[in-house]
Design a protein around this motif. Structure first.
Motif, PDB file in Angstrom:
ATOM      1  N   GLU A  51     -17.964  -9.381  -6.954  1.00 51.80           N
ATOM      2  CA  GLU A  51     -17.631  -8.780  -5.656  1.00 51.80           C
ATOM      3  C   GLU A  51     -16.542  -7.726  -5.817  1.00 51.80           C
ATOM      4  N   ASN A  79     -14.397 -14.172  -8.787  1.00 50.15           N
ATOM      5  CA  ASN A  79     -15.034 -13.255  -7.834  1.00 50.15           C
ATOM      6  C   ASN A  79     -15.182 -11.837  -8.379  1.00 50.15           C
ATOM      7  N   GLU A 116      -7.584   1.704  -2.635  1.00 49.94           N
ATOM      8  CA  GLU A 116      -7.913   2.864  -1.810  1.00 49.94           C
ATOM      9  C   GLU A 116      -6.679   3.737  -1.583  1.00 49.94           C
ATOM     10  N   GLU A 153       0.815  -1.226   0.000  1.00 50.68           N
ATOM     11  CA  GLU A 153       0.000   0.000   0.000  1.00 50.68           C
ATOM     12  C   GLU A 153       0.847   1.275   0.000  1.00 50.68           C
ATOM     13  N   ASP A 197      -6.361 -12.247  -2.865  1.00 44.58           N
ATOM     14  CA  ASP A 197      -6.628 -11.527  -1.619  1.00 44.58           C
ATOM     15  C   ASP A 197      -7.421 -10.261  -1.940  1.00 44.58           C
ATOM     16  N   ILE A 198      -8.741 -10.380  -1.970  1.00 43.76           N
ATOM     17  CA  ILE A 198      -9.592  -9.260  -2.366  1.00 43.76           C
ATOM     18  C   ILE A 198      -9.489  -8.097  -1.378  1.00 43.76           C
ATOM     19  N   ASP A 199      -9.318  -8.417  -0.097  1.00 51.25           N
ATOM     20  CA  ASP A 199      -9.171  -7.334   0.891  1.00 51.25           C
ATOM     21  C   ASP A 199      -7.931  -6.497   0.589  1.00 51.25           C
ATOM     22  N   LEU A 200      -6.838  -7.166   0.229  1.00 54.08           N
ATOM     23  CA  LEU A 200      -5.619  -6.444  -0.145  1.00 54.08           C
ATOM     24  C   LEU A 200      -5.858  -5.622  -1.407  1.00 54.08           C
ATOM     25  N   ARG A 244     -16.773  -3.711  -4.741  1.00 48.87           N
ATOM     26  CA  ARG A 244     -15.911  -3.198  -3.672  1.00 48.87           C
ATOM     27  C   ARG A 244     -14.935  -2.137  -4.185  1.00 48.87           C
ATOM     28  N   VAL A 290      -8.540  -4.245  -2.394  1.00 50.77           N
ATOM     29  CA  VAL A 290      -9.317  -3.059  -2.009  1.00 50.77           C
ATOM     30  C   VAL A 290      -8.414  -2.041  -1.311  1.00 50.77           C
ATOM     31  N   ARG A 291      -7.550  -2.512  -0.408  1.00 53.48           N
ATOM     32  CA  ARG A 291      -6.658  -1.580   0.318  1.00 53.48           C
ATOM     33  C   ARG A 291      -5.665  -0.906  -0.644  1.00 53.48           C
TER      34      ARG A 291
END
Length: 332
Positions: free
Chosen positions: A155, A152, A128, A78, A119-122, A159, A124-125
């Motif tokens: 989703e 996926n 962002e 990030e 790693d969808i959360d990653l 997101r 998104v981070r």
């Protein structure tokens, strides 16, 4: 009218896909001249930009005539993506694009490109972090998922839109497929028709003719099409598609003179931008496609890819015009 942020792209824009070692300024110049509506740089490593790696910095070169143009970056950290975005801002592109689709092993093993699909959360981070680091529109290019069991993209689209992206380009394959098999546009269509999605959705994969572009436009309802491999050695495909969508008629294929003159223009810019040695070397991948379908061309193709001076290659191209003069007005 399709818009990315405040950038107007017309009714059904055609995008040139970012391709490593292909989508450089010389190639983009001939694609822009032949109808590409939006183009991207080759993908640029966020870590490379921060280290001031020469090759990464050179990829930031953009020109006014290319506009609108996006600079594409990739990475798995990030902070690095945020710092890289700040560097990109200085060059004043029209938008910043994030690569979450490159399937190449050396990128994926660094947890970047299509590697982030695990790693969808990653994802998104990282997105962002880029959005918060620029006032420019941020877009993303990605794939359906990592493999057949993890498609996926629906989703992902929701997101990423929620954290601020302004458009999404989707390659209709998984990372596991690489570039094999047929691209599945049905999931791209599902994303486009999702009532929650209000950003432009561009489809990518397998579009190699005006007829296919029209078929996929009508069948899947996307906002535009991104073209990659089909444009290599064939920058005319953008205007051919536009003409066919508008009139239902097929433009005459480029004749030999068109091909030689475009190859020369491409070569000259390549040498000017990269220097003679690298410029000549990196043009070699294009000649096969520029002169595809010409009978008895093999000896000249060999000379084009083995020539080691600018003048030698130019002379060969001029000789091609003389030897194949009878094909100058033919469709090839």
């Amino acid at each position: 009218m399709v818009k990315i942020g405040n950038i107007s792209l017309g009714e059904f824009p055609l995008l040139l896909a970012p391709m490593e070692d292909v989508s450089d300024p010389p190639f983009r110049a001939v694609c822009k001249e032949n109808g590409a509506d939006l183009m991207y740089t080759e993908f640029i490593s966020s870590e490379g930009l921060i280290r001031d790696a020469i090759k990464s910095r050179q990829k930031l070169d953009i020109f006014d005539y290319e506009k609108p143009i996006g600079i594409q970056i990739f990475g798995g950290d990030e902070e690095a993506m945020s710092i890289a975005t700040n560097i990109v801002n200085v060059t004043q592109p029209d938008l910043v694009d994030i690569n979450f689709g490159c399937p190449v092993k050396k990128v994926v093993t660094k947890g970047a490109g299509a590697g982030v699909l695990k790693d969808i959360d990653l994802m998104v981070r990282l997105t962002e972090a880029v959005v918060k680091s620029t006032d420019l529109p941020v877009t993303v290019k990605t794939r359906l998922g990592w493999d057949e069991d993890s498609k996926n993209i629906e989703e992902v689209a929701e997101r990423l839109q929620d954290v601020g992206i302004k458009a999404l380009s989707i390659h209709g394959r998984t990372r596991k497929q690489m570039y094999k098999g047929e691209a599945d546009w049905s999931l791209i269509s599902k994303v486009k028709n999702n009532s929650r999605i209000n950003i432009p959705i561009f489809g990518n994969g397998d579009i190699d003719s005006p007829e296919k572009a029209l078929e996929y436009k009508n069948r899947y309802g996307v906002d535009g099409i991104m073209i990659g491999r089909a444009a290599i050695g064939n920058p005319w495909i953008f205007n051919e598609i536009k003409h066919y969508l508008k009139t239902g008629e097929t433009l005459p294929a480029p004749n030999l003179e068109d091909r030689v003159e475009t190859a020369k223009k491409h070569l000259e810019f390549s040498v000017k931008w990269k220097g003679e040695k690298v410029g000549i070397y990196e043009m070699r991948r294009h000649y096969t496609n520029y002169f595809k379908g010409i009978s008895h061309f093999k000896p000249y193709r060999t000379r084009l890819v083995e020539g080691d001076s600018f003048q030698e290659v130019l002379n060969t191209l001029d000789e091609v015009k003389e030897v194949f003069a009878d094909k100058m007005t033919e469709k090839i």
